[in-house]
Design an enzyme around this catalytic site. Structure first.
Site, PDB file in Angstrom:
ATOM      1  N   ASN A 140      17.446  -7.305 -32.877  1.00  0.00           N
ATOM      2  CA  ASN A 140      17.955  -6.985 -34.213  1.00  0.00           C
ATOM      3  C   ASN A 140      19.404  -7.441 -34.273  1.00  0.00           C
ATOM      4  OD1 ASN A 140      19.326  -3.904 -35.489  1.00  0.00           O
ATOM      5  ND2 ASN A 140      18.824  -5.703 -36.648  1.00  0.00           N
ATOM      6  N   GLY A 141      19.735  -8.245 -35.266  1.00  0.00           N
ATOM      7  CA  GLY A 141      21.125  -8.673 -35.400  1.00  0.00           C
ATOM      8  C   GLY A 141      21.230 -10.172 -35.539  1.00  0.00           C
ATOM      9  N   CYS A 194      16.481  -6.305 -39.040  1.00  0.00           N
ATOM     10  CA  CYS A 194      15.353  -5.977 -38.174  1.00  0.00           C
ATOM     11  C   CYS A 194      15.435  -4.554 -37.635  1.00  0.00           C
ATOM     12  CB  CYS A 194      15.297  -6.915 -36.965  1.00  0.00           C
ATOM     13  SG  CYS A 194      15.078  -8.640 -37.398  1.00  0.00           S
ATOM     14  N   TYR A 218      24.203   2.655 -46.627  1.00  0.00           N
ATOM     15  CA  TYR A 218      22.955   2.228 -47.238  1.00  0.00           C
ATOM     16  C   TYR A 218      21.794   1.950 -46.270  1.00  0.00           C
ATOM     17  CZ  TYR A 218      19.611  -0.901 -49.543  1.00  0.00           C
ATOM     18  OH  TYR A 218      18.473  -1.485 -50.000  1.00  0.00           O
ATOM     19  N   GLY A 240      13.016  -3.872 -42.112  1.00  0.00           N
ATOM     20  CA  GLY A 240      12.436  -5.211 -42.184  1.00  0.00           C
ATOM     21  C   GLY A 240      11.003  -5.140 -42.637  1.00  0.00           C
TER      22      GLY A 240
END
Ligand code: SF4
Length: 487
Positions: free
Chosen positions: A118-119, A17, A261, A43
């Site tokens: 996020n996570g 996210c 990445y 996302g």
């Protein structure tokens, strides 16, 4: 490979996210949408914005890309206010259904609160079961809703104290933004595994931005101020930015895969430009595993900076031997098996003039299942390459991520069950090399990996998980597989 390729044929781990929050700016919803657009790589499944106009909250959430949901001026017009939070979702926990799309919003006794996260919480299932036993009714299947219920049942009176109370009960890797009628909140997990930054926006006083990455600042015309520290809560209101550190201090363990990445190359993370970091990783890879060759070719797009570093260090020419088609969407490649098998050719084509008769070093950032690497090597050979040497700018991915990155189960990870010789044969290359763990740390400015106190989370390469995997350890079959996977 590009994040935009994320789909069934994309052999990369996926970011879960991206989050953003803005405070005291005109057109808060439009700016939040722009920021979310810059964070689209984190996302692509769903997106949402919640605004506050001084009296009421407004929200719009939808499946699909930011552009699909927020390019219509009428949608933005329905989101008035100078404060907003936004969220891009890559669904791994809970299906991609509208009720799982964030920001989540709830009315509490103290007023409304919107939360974007996020996570991954590593004890979300246990907390959820306990909350359900206490009578909490969950609206979604996402673990992010756990935050909402923990805040709701907290016995503290202020929102900040309730938030701290909730955070002390969760474990995991997360960045969180929340918006109440009084303040904008930003939180980073105690080890700082997931990123969150603070910026200033607008000429006037008191305009602030929180975002997963600095690339979201550029697009909204904001200036970078600083990273939110691991374990820090910032409370932003008309009095300014107030920092709270409710956790005991620990050494941070930022996700090293962000450098390899996930993050956009134009972002700066924890003080390091991602693009430069990737070039240095490529240079280190060249020092470690140089091979006589005629041309260095990146697997586009994310392999490009590492390939540039490799080429500079080795003195071998850098060429675009693989061209990526930017206009291929997943809907086009999904319909039939026959088309799906052609996936890599639809996304990439070999630039024959660069490859024919050459000894080629292909540079990519990771190998997860190995399916894409095999197809790319095959394609480069078919274009007439004399030799194909694969170089990977991450160590072998041997373990799954439980901290918010979607990786396949361990039994599907090529490096978990094959040694280097087997992997080389399976992908069909003349040689294969990964950067070493120490080499990766050196490229990021450390003397090497200190096993007693690693500077980063590197669990997907080492199996050394810095945050307890409570939910998984509680399930006997998972426990066994984790024990079996210890390095
Ligand atoms: S396990 Fe890997 S992908 Fe997950 S947070 Fe750690 S380094 Fe990042």
């Amino acid at each position: 490979m590009s994040h935009a390729d994320a789909g069934p044929d994309d052999d990369h781990p996926h970011e879960e996210c991206g989050v953003i929050g803005v405070w005291n700016v005109a057109d808060a919803a439009a700016l939040t949408a722009l920021g979310l657009h810059a964070l689209q790589h984190r996302g692509q499944e769903a997106t949402g914005i919640v605004t506050f106009d001084g009296a009421r909250f407004h929200s719009h959430r939808g499946l699909g890309l930011v552009g699909d949901n927020f390019s219509d001026a009428r949608v933005i017009a329905r989101l008035p206010g100078t404060r907003a939070i936004g969220h891009n979702r890559y669904a791994t926990t809970g299906e991609t259904i509208l009720r799982n799309v964030q920001p989540l919003f709830a009315d509490f006794e103290f007023g409304g609160l919107a939360v974007g996260h996020n996570g991954n919480l590593t004890n979300a299932q246990a907390l959820r079961r306990a909350l359900v036993r206490r009578g909490c009714l969950f609206q979604s299947t996402t673990d992010s809703e756990v935050f909402i219920h923990l805040i709701a049942i907290s016995l503290y009176s202020s929102i900040t104290d309730r938030l701290i109370d909730a955070l002390k009960q969760v474990s995991g890797a997360y960045s969180l933004v929340a918006l109440s009628d009084q303040a904008l909140y930003g939180v980073r997990d105690p080890l700082g595994v997931r990123p969150l930054i603070l910026g200033r926006i607008g000429g006037g006083p008191g305009g602030w931005v929180l975002a997963s990455e600095t690339c979201a600042l550029e697009i909204v015309g904001a200036e970078f101020v600083r990273d939110i520290e691991p374990g820090e809560i910032v409370v932003i209101n008309d009095a300014g930015v107030h920092s709270i550190k409710p956790f005991s201090r620990q050494n941070s363990r930022f996700c090293v895969f962000e450098y390899i990445y996930f993050a956009r190359p134009d972002s700066v993370m924890d003080g390091m430009a991602v693009y430069e970091a990737r070039k240095r990783i490529g240079a280190e890879l060249a020092r470690e595993s140089r091979v006589p060759a005629d041309v260095i070719v990146p697997v586009p797009d994310s392999g490009v900076p590492a390939a540039m570093g490799y080429a500079l260090e080795s003195g071998i020419e850098f060429e675009l031997g693989i061209i990526r088609n930017h206009y291929i969407g997943r809907t086009f490649i999904e319909p039939t098996d026959q088309i799906r098998n052609l996936g890599v050719k639809l996304k990439h084509s070999a630039n024959r003039g660069v490859l024919a008769g050459k000894r080629v070093v292909l540079v990519d950032d990771s190998i997860v299942r190995g399916t894409t690497s095999r197809k790319i090597v095959e394609m480069v050979r078919a274009a007439g390459a004399a030799e194909v040497h694969m170089r990977i700018s991450s160590p072998p991915t041997t373990h799954s991520c439980f901290y918010g990155i979607d990786t396949p189960e361990r039994d599907q990870l090529l490096a978990a069950h094959h040694d280097l010789a087997q992997m080389t044969e399976l992908i069909g290359a003349d040689s294969l090399a990964f950067i070493s763990l120490d080499g990766l740390y050196r490229a990021l400015g450390k003397p090497g990996r200190d096993p007693a106190s690693p500077a980063y989370c590197d669990a997907c390469f080492t199996g050394s998980y810095p945050i307890a995997l409570s939910d998984h350890d509680a399930a006997p079959e998972r426990q066994l597989s984790l024990l079996a996977s210890a390095p």
